[in-house]
Design a protein around this motif. Structure first.
Motif, PDB file in Angstrom:
ATOM      1  N   ARG A  83      28.224  14.683  15.805  1.00 13.43           N
ATOM      2  CA  ARG A  83      27.190  13.918  16.468  1.00 13.43           C
ATOM      3  C   ARG A  83      26.432  13.340  15.174  1.00 13.43           C
ATOM      4  O   ARG A  83      25.931  14.254  14.685  1.00 13.43           O
ATOM      5  CB  ARG A  83      26.305  14.732  17.457  1.00 13.43           C
ATOM      6  N   ILE A  84      26.256  11.909  15.410  1.00  8.11           N
ATOM      7  CA  ILE A  84      25.702  11.497  14.408  1.00  8.11           C
ATOM      8  C   ILE A  84      24.004  11.708  14.414  1.00  8.11           C
ATOM      9  O   ILE A  84      23.316  11.547  13.458  1.00  8.11           O
ATOM     10  CB  ILE A  84      25.548  10.096  14.156  1.00  8.11           C
ATOM     11  N   ALA A  85      23.578  12.283  15.683  1.00  4.75           N
ATOM     12  CA  ALA A  85      21.946  12.552  15.822  1.00  4.75           C
ATOM     13  C   ALA A  85      21.750  13.576  14.654  1.00  4.75           C
ATOM     14  O   ALA A  85      20.471  13.606  14.389  1.00  4.75           O
ATOM     15  CB  ALA A  85      21.823  12.778  17.319  1.00  4.75           C
ATOM     16  N   GLU A  86      22.783  14.527  14.088  1.00  7.51           N
ATOM     17  CA  GLU A  86      22.048  15.367  13.346  1.00  7.51           C
ATOM     18  C   GLU A  86      22.227  15.010  11.741  1.00  7.51           C
ATOM     19  O   GLU A  86      21.612  15.508  10.717  1.00  7.51           O
ATOM     20  CB  GLU A  86      23.476  16.608  13.185  1.00  7.51           C
ATOM     21  N   THR A 108      30.826  -9.869  -0.806  1.00  9.75           N
ATOM     22  CA  THR A 108      32.129  -9.417  -0.754  1.00  9.75           C
ATOM     23  C   THR A 108      32.026  -8.209  -1.345  1.00  9.75           C
ATOM     24  O   THR A 108      31.919  -7.744  -2.499  1.00  9.75           O
ATOM     25  CB  THR A 108      33.273 -10.587  -1.508  1.00  9.75           C
ATOM     26  N   ALA A 109      32.829  -7.183  -0.592  1.00 11.25           N
ATOM     27  CA  ALA A 109      32.996  -5.824  -1.070  1.00 11.25           C
ATOM     28  C   ALA A 109      33.772  -4.963   0.083  1.00 11.25           C
ATOM     29  O   ALA A 109      33.804  -5.459   1.243  1.00 11.25           O
ATOM     30  CB  ALA A 109      31.617  -5.291  -1.284  1.00 11.25           C
ATOM     31  N   PHE A 110      34.000  -3.753  -0.434  1.00  6.75           N
ATOM     32  CA  PHE A 110      34.546  -2.875   0.629  1.00  6.75           C
ATOM     33  C   PHE A 110      33.301  -2.140   0.982  1.00  6.75           C
ATOM     34  O   PHE A 110      32.649  -1.535   0.217  1.00  6.75           O
ATOM     35  CB  PHE A 110      35.555  -2.050   0.194  1.00  6.75           C
ATOM     36  N   TYR A 111      33.130  -2.167   2.577  1.00  8.48           N
ATOM     37  CA  TYR A 111      31.789  -1.531   3.057  1.00  8.48           C
ATOM     38  C   TYR A 111      32.017  -0.042   3.639  1.00  8.48           C
ATOM     39  O   TYR A 111      33.291   0.191   4.426  1.00  8.48           O
ATOM     40  CB  TYR A 111      31.277  -2.291   4.050  1.00  8.48           C
ATOM     41  N   TYR A 112      31.265   0.935   3.187  1.00  8.13           N
ATOM     42  CA  TYR A 112      31.576   2.121   3.670  1.00  8.13           C
ATOM     43  C   TYR A 112      30.270   2.674   4.657  1.00  8.13           C
ATOM     44  O   TYR A 112      29.222   2.574   4.019  1.00  8.13           O
ATOM     45  CB  TYR A 112      31.679   3.294   2.301  1.00  8.13           C
ATOM     46  N   CYS A 113      30.865   3.356   5.554  1.00  7.86           N
ATOM     47  CA  CYS A 113      29.730   4.196   6.459  1.00  7.86           C
ATOM     48  C   CYS A 113      29.466   5.416   5.741  1.00  7.86           C
ATOM     49  O   CYS A 113      30.552   6.181   5.396  1.00  7.86           O
ATOM     50  CB  CYS A 113      30.297   4.170   7.839  1.00  7.86           C
ATOM     51  N   THR A 114      28.215   6.059   5.915  1.00 11.24           N
ATOM     52  CA  THR A 114      28.025   7.299   5.173  1.00 11.24           C
ATOM     53  C   THR A 114      26.842   7.963   5.926  1.00 11.24           C
ATOM     54  O   THR A 114      26.064   7.412   6.792  1.00 11.24           O
ATOM     55  CB  THR A 114      27.563   6.991   3.688  1.00 11.24           C
ATOM     56  N   ALA A 115      27.014   9.246   5.811  1.00  8.86           N
ATOM     57  CA  ALA A 115      26.116  10.339   6.563  1.00  8.86           C
ATOM     58  C   ALA A 115      25.527  11.363   5.248  1.00  8.86           C
ATOM     59  O   ALA A 115      26.105  11.624   4.495  1.00  8.86           O
ATOM     60  CB  ALA A 115      26.770  11.036   7.592  1.00  8.86           C
TER      61      ALA A 115
END
Length: 120
Positions: free
Chosen positions: A28-31, A91-98
């Protein structure tokens, strides 16, 4: 095991817009504090934006401030990056992070990334 999956990348013209999405599975991203980073060809990865647990606070790297907006929907376990007024240098590779800290945000988890190409 990766639990973040990005989508929405592609090709846009300078001045155009793209919206990236990041869906979580198994957690859960809420954490977590959620963020986006990017890596352009021949350059190191750089921080782009972060949003706190509730979505009420955000901050950005200077080069995207006022053009990009990070948001989150905890009920859908999804994070977004709305990118407007795109420039070729985006222009780039985009990453989601936590991660677990909003101040001095350090990503602990990474998605596989999605390519964004902005043509002039």
């Amino acid at each position: 095991v990766q639990w973040l999956a990005e989508s929405g990348g592609g090709v846009a013209q300078a001045g155009g817009s793209l919206r990236l999405s990041c869906a979580a599975s198994g957690r859960r991203i809420a954490e977590y504090v959620m963020g986006w980073s990017r890596q352009a060809p021949g350059k190191e990865r750089e921080f782009v934006a972060a949003v706190n647990w509730s979505g009420g606070r955000t901050y950005y790297t200077d080069s995207v401030e006022g053009r990009f907006t990070i948001s989150r929907d905890n009920a859908k376990d999804t994070v977004y990056l709305q990118m407007n007024s795109l420039k070729p240098e985006d222009t780039a590779f985009y990453y989601c992070t936590a991660g677990d800290s909003y101040l001095n945000y350090v990503p602990q988890y990474w998605g596989q990334g999605t390519q964004v190409t902005v043509s002039s």
